[in-house]
Design an enzyme around this catalytic site. Structure first.
Site, PDB file in Angstrom:
ATOM      1  N   CYS A 302       0.833  -1.211   0.000  1.00  7.85           N
ATOM      2  CA  CYS A 302       0.000   0.000   0.000  1.00  7.85           C
ATOM      3  C   CYS A 302       0.856   1.244   0.000  1.00  7.85           C
ATOM      4  CB  CYS A 302      -0.841   0.085   1.276  1.00  7.85           C
ATOM      5  SG  CYS A 302      -2.048  -1.191   1.421  1.00  7.85           S
ATOM      6  N   ARG A 402     -12.011   0.192  -8.004  1.00 13.45           N
ATOM      7  CA  ARG A 402     -11.506   0.172  -6.625  1.00 13.45           C
ATOM      8  C   ARG A 402     -10.602   1.368  -6.365  1.00 13.45           C
ATOM      9  NH1 ARG A 402     -10.542  -3.491  -1.951  1.00 13.45           N
ATOM     10  NH2 ARG A 402      -8.666  -2.728  -0.981  1.00 13.45           N
TER      11      ARG A 402
HETATM   12  P1  XMP Z   1      -0.556  -7.507   3.020  1.00  9.42           P
HETATM   13  O1  XMP Z   1       0.156  -6.714   4.070  1.00  9.42           O
HETATM   14  O2  XMP Z   1      -0.968  -8.855   3.496  1.00  9.42           O
HETATM   15  O3  XMP Z   1      -1.912  -6.669   2.732  1.00  9.42           O
HETATM   16  O4  XMP Z   1       0.240  -7.559   1.764  1.00  9.42           O
HETATM   17  C1  XMP Z   1      -2.862  -7.071   1.792  1.00  9.42           C
HETATM   18  C2  XMP Z   1      -4.024  -6.081   1.775  1.00  9.42           C
HETATM   19  O5  XMP Z   1      -3.607  -4.801   1.225  1.00  9.42           O
HETATM   20  C3  XMP Z   1      -4.755  -4.135   0.649  1.00  9.42           C
HETATM   21  N1  XMP Z   1      -4.395  -3.695  -0.709  1.00  9.42           N
HETATM   22  C4  XMP Z   1      -4.081  -2.436  -1.016  1.00  9.42           C
HETATM   23  N2  XMP Z   1      -4.066  -1.305  -0.275  1.00  9.42           N
HETATM   24  N3  XMP Z   1      -3.277  -0.102  -2.156  1.00  9.42           N
HETATM   25  C5  XMP Z   1      -3.686  -0.115  -0.872  1.00  9.42           C
HETATM   26  O6  XMP Z   1      -3.691   0.926  -0.212  1.00  9.42           O
HETATM   27  C6  XMP Z   1      -3.270  -1.192  -2.969  1.00  9.42           C
HETATM   28  O7  XMP Z   1      -2.863  -1.126  -4.118  1.00  9.42           O
HETATM   29  C7  XMP Z   1      -3.696  -2.415  -2.368  1.00  9.42           C
HETATM   30  N4  XMP Z   1      -3.845  -3.667  -2.874  1.00  9.42           N
HETATM   31  C8  XMP Z   1      -4.283  -4.429  -1.807  1.00  9.42           C
HETATM   32  C9  XMP Z   1      -5.885  -5.149   0.656  1.00  9.42           C
HETATM   33  O8  XMP Z   1      -6.746  -4.819   1.714  1.00  9.42           O
HETATM   34  C10 XMP Z   1      -5.173  -6.476   0.864  1.00  9.42           C
HETATM   35  O9  XMP Z   1      -5.997  -7.472   1.428  1.00  9.42           O
END
Ligand code: XMP
Length: 477
Positions: A302, A402
């Site tokens: 993120c 999204r």
């Molecule tokens: P981890 O830490 O397990 O987190 O890699 C996965 C979660 O991150 C979110 N997610 C995003 N959040 N930008 C964001 O701000 C993105 O591009 C993005 N893609 C995924 C999502 O909630 C996921 O389950």
């Protein structure tokens, strides 16, 4: 229950790294800890792990394997509707246990078959002819006594076969009646389809498959609340739909959910939520809430928090959302901690402030079953992992709503490589065993007990250095 008060420094936004769990008197050994929980109101899972709906994390292969281990996979939506439906159906049609595709040929040397068998810990192996037809089995002891011979010298006919799998019991009954430790699957023409072993159907606790009422593996699918066609097509097949927007407390998203909530028959998880106040706004508007996905900006890919300066880090957000649900009579709604979970201890910290399960992206992206191929650089192996708000993910048009270009131009995620960690089974087993150990230290027999018994204290920067490995010149991986 006031979860927010369990976090030290009530007015500070604390993250997993800021706190540690305090050890407590315990009566249980880690293996006795019950980690079963609910992913949503009607979906029981045997381990508290749910995979992120991301295109480098969850497609059918990972969802199948995770459900076989007792968790829940959420198919991502960076796909056409047809592709997403097809992936869901593939999970529903999969056997609830592993099927191995390996076999030996009639003209192989016995010694080579023994090598093939080694990884399965079994005493029987299937033999297939050059046309792919199953023709019999060989036994380990006969191969050993005929090391320099060929399979054709020791092959035996075999009745441990099956056309259509109906249940694990059916497989166990075949094994019982034949006395063999494998069952071979064949099609109507006798062609070999694969085999399963006693080790695949005798589940060790807590890794029993997570099944629906008809004995099929459970699966979830991500949706945009604005994509009504997708919702209607998917709801017939999935156990749970997961609203996949970064910030669900948005009037347009809330209205869109209100438009379809009465029309779906499966469970509905909504998210993401991050604060007490926004949770109240959402739960007082939407009636169908079978689960919530919580955390904004903590995910390992993120950039939302950095770029926009807006975030609700997962640990803090869980306490906020769990309190709001409790205060508004929705304490039976499962809370999923989503983003930033690196260690099993982070999961238990999340349980301490009200989570029921954790959603993992990065950790599962590193598994054999995630969608990207293994990438080799020098003598190291990696897998590709990207945020769904990253430039390249957004370029696939289906992620548009999204973090999409229509409403936002800025990228809110990055892409990169994660070290390859092998089979999902090994990753999950280690992670769950870490959770059980942590719960053992704090004397919690199950997740609801963690809500009450778990205690968190602040740790300083110096403290963190002390609890990490230290004072070594080199560590050996
Ligand atoms: P981890 O830490 O397990 O987190 O890699 C996965 C979660 O991150 C979110 N997610 C995003 N959040 N930008 C964001 O701000 C993105 O591009 C993005 N893609 C995924 C999502 O909630 C996921 O389950």
């Amino acid at each position: 229950m006031v979860f927010r008060e369990k976090l030290p420094l009530e007015n500070t936004v604390l993250t997993f790294n800021d706190v540690i769990l305090i050890p407590q008197k315990t009566e249980i050994d880690p293996y006795e800890v019950d980690v079963s929980t609910y992913a949503s109101k009607s979906i029981k899972i045997n381990i508290p792990l749910i995979s992120s709906p991301m295109d480098t994390v969850t497609e059918s292969d990972l969802a199948i394997q995770l459900a076989r281990l007792g968790g829940l996979g959420i198919i991502h939506r960076n796909l056409t509707i047809e592709e997403e439906v097809e992936m869901v159906i593939k999970v529903k049609e999969a056997e609830p246990f592993n099927i191995h595709l390996n076999y030996a040929l009639l003209d192989m040397n016995c010694i080579d078959v023994l090598k093939l068998m080694k990884e399965y810990y079994i005493s029987t192996f299937p033999i297939v002819d050059n046309q792919g037809k199953f023709i019999g089995i060989v036994r380990k002891e006969k191969l050993i006594s005929n090391l320099n011979g060929r399979v054709s010298d020791v092959i035996e006919s075999c009745s441990s076969i099956c056309n259509v799998v109906t249940s694990v019991n059916q497989i166990l009954n075949i094994m019982k009646s034949t006395g063999l430790d494998i069952v071979v699957f064949i099609d109507d023409y006798g062609k070999f389809k694969g085999f399963t072993t006693i080790w695949d159907v005798m589940y060790e606790k807590p890794f029993q498959p997570a099944l629906d009422n008809e004995g099929r593996l459970i699966v979830g699918a991500a949706i945009s609340p604005f994509d009504i066609n997708r919702i209607k097509k998917l709801e017939k097949y999935v156990d749970v739909l997961v609203v996949d927007v970064a910030h669900v407390a948005n009037v347009k998203a809330i209205n869109a959910i209100k438009n379809f909530e009465k029309e779906i028959s499966c469970d509905l998880i909504i998210g993401n939520l991050g604060t007490y106040e926004t949770t109240v706004e959402v739960i007082t508007e939407i009636e169908k809430i079978d689960g919530v996905r919580v955390g904004l900006g903590s995910g390992s890919i993120c950039t939302t928090g950095i770029i926009t300066g807006v975030a609700a880090p997962t640990l803090w957000a869980i306490a906020q959302v769990a309190d709001a649900l409790y205060d508004y009579g929705l304490s039976k709604v499962p809370v999923i901690a989503d983003g930033g979970i690196k260690y099993p201890g982070d999961a238990v910290k999340a349980f301490t402030v009200g989570a029921w399960a954790v959603m993992l992206g990065n950790i599962f992206a590193s598994s054999k079953e995630s969608p990207s191929p293994i990438i080799r650089i020098g003598n190291k192996q990696y897998k590709y992992y990207r945020g769904m708000g990253s430039k390249s993910a957004k370029e696939k048009r289906f992620s548009i709503d999204r973090y999409g270009k229509k409403i936002k131009n800025i990228d809110e995620g990055i892409e990169g490589l994660v070290p390859y960690k092998g089979s999902l089974k090994d990753i999950v087993k280690d992670f769950v065993s870490g959770i059980q150990t942590a719960m053992g230290y704090i004397g919690a027999k199950n997740i609801p007990e963690t809500w009450i018994k778990g205690k968190l204290k602040l740790i300083t920067q110096y403290g963190k250095l002390e609890i990490e490995p230290h004072s070594l010149k080199l560590s050996i991986d």
